[in-house]
Motif scaffolding. Structure first.
Motif: not given
Length: 357
Positions: A31-41, A59-67, A81-88
């Motif tokens: 889950k992108t929102e789980d930054t620690a797991s995503t970074i480790a992977q 989700t917006m939380e996932a978009a914010s996690a990218i930083s 991204i799927h469907f929500d242009y605001r997430l892009a």
């Protein structure tokens, strides 16, 4: 092998197209929102040889996690991204190096334009992705079903939509789980567009079936000089995708480096655990450095082993309770079976040291 001439597109600190090396991609299953797991992977995938990584942004939380994720990794990051242009838009604001969208799923022209404008401001490439499973009803009716021609027309329609917004920083992705349809679609689009192509057999399956379908499909497509970046889509550990992609590129001569292991299929003459030994050798050499291009043979018997291994730089052949260490088809010495792997490892280490001189 002649490569189709595509335009060069920068993705973060890497480039694709224009005859540059085919780059290997994978996608996180964390889950992108789980930054620690995503970074480790991602770090583990970097070590395996992944050169571009994609993460889901539902989700917006996932978009914010990218930083935060971007600060901790070393390869370009693509936001899916799927469907929500605001997430892009949010993903780009948080540092995504590329975004993957299907403009047909984003909604109105105004929403697509908002995404394109955000990408244009930052010079971020857009991967226009079309899958056979999302083909428009009109094109299905036009072609009498889901076809390669329909997939290509759908993709080019969406490319033109973005081109009409005065943006051409694009990568095209057209995928199908039908291998032959996917091959045909890439053959068609390579003649109609000069954008870099991201190639893969989507939803290809588990480790076994997915590898077979991907090797056949990607092998045929890449051998025709089509494709600038690839992903082997597998239901499993993303690191396996990277290993398979590296092997496909190396087999086609599009990627060098590393140690190649060849092994016999075993037969009734085999008196050692060749399957286990071959797997141990492959694992061992994957971590070795300084031996690029070396070929290691693992043979099951002393009858044909030396002859069959003569094209290899070094090899081992099994016997009854012992084995042979072989260089260029010539026997160096006999070694007890339980010391065979260690003896091979010592020889490889010595060869690596010799190359340093």
């Amino acid at each position: 092998m002649t490569r189709y001439d595509t335009r060069v597109i920068a993705i973060g600190n890497r480039v694709i197209g224009g005859g540059n090396p085919v780059l290997i991609q994978s996608m996180c299953n964390t889950k992108t929102e789980d930054t620690a797991s995503t970074i480790a992977q991602i770090r583990r995938l970097e070590e395996a040889g992944c050169e571009i990584i994609r993460v889901a942004v539902p989700t917006m939380e996932a978009a914010s996690a990218i930083s935060q994720i971007k600060k901790e990794i070393h390869i370009p990051l693509v936001a899916d991204i799927h469907f929500d242009y605001r997430l892009a838009i949010a993903a780009m604001e948080n540092g995504a190096d590329k975004i993957r969208i299907n403009p047909g799923n984003i909604g109105s022209i105004d929403r697509v334009k908002a995404v394109v404008n955000a990408a244009k401001e930052r010079g971020i490439p857009i991967r226009v992705g079309v899958n056979s499973g999302s083909l428009e009803k009109g094109l299905i009716a036009k072609y009498g079903g889901v076809t390669a021609e329909g997939i290509v027309e759908s993709a080019l329609d969406k490319v033109k939509m973005i081109e009409d917004m005065d943006y051409g920083n694009l990568v095209i992705s057209i995928k199908s789980s039908d291998v032959l349809m996917c091959i045909r679609a890439h053959e068609l689009i390579a003649q109609k567009a000069d954008y870099p192509l991201h190639v893969g057999i989507t939803e290809s399956g588990t480790l076994l079936s997915g590898n077979i379908k991907s090797a056949v499909g990607l092998g045929i497509i890449l051998y025709q000089g089509i494709g600038d970046t690839i992903r082997v889509s597998l239901t499993g550990d993303p690191a396996e995708e990277v290993k398979s992609a590296k092997r496909i590129l190396k087999t086609l001569g599009l990627r060098g480096g590393g140690v190649e292991v060849v092994s016999c299929p075993t037969c009734g003459r085999t008196r050692i655990d060749l399957i286990g030994l071959a797997n141990q050798v492959e694992t061992m050499v994957s971590g070795l450095e300084g031996l690029d291009g070396l070929k290691v043979a693992v043979m099951g018997c002393v009858v044909n082993g030396p002859g069959e291994a003569k094209e290899a730089d070094i090899g081992i052949a099994g016997g009854i309770g012992e084995g042979l260490l072989i260089k260029k088809g010539k026997i160096i010495r006999k070694v007890p079976e339980d010391q065979l792997l260690g003896a091979l490892e010592a020889e490889l280490a010595a060869m690596a040291e010799e190359r340093k001189k």
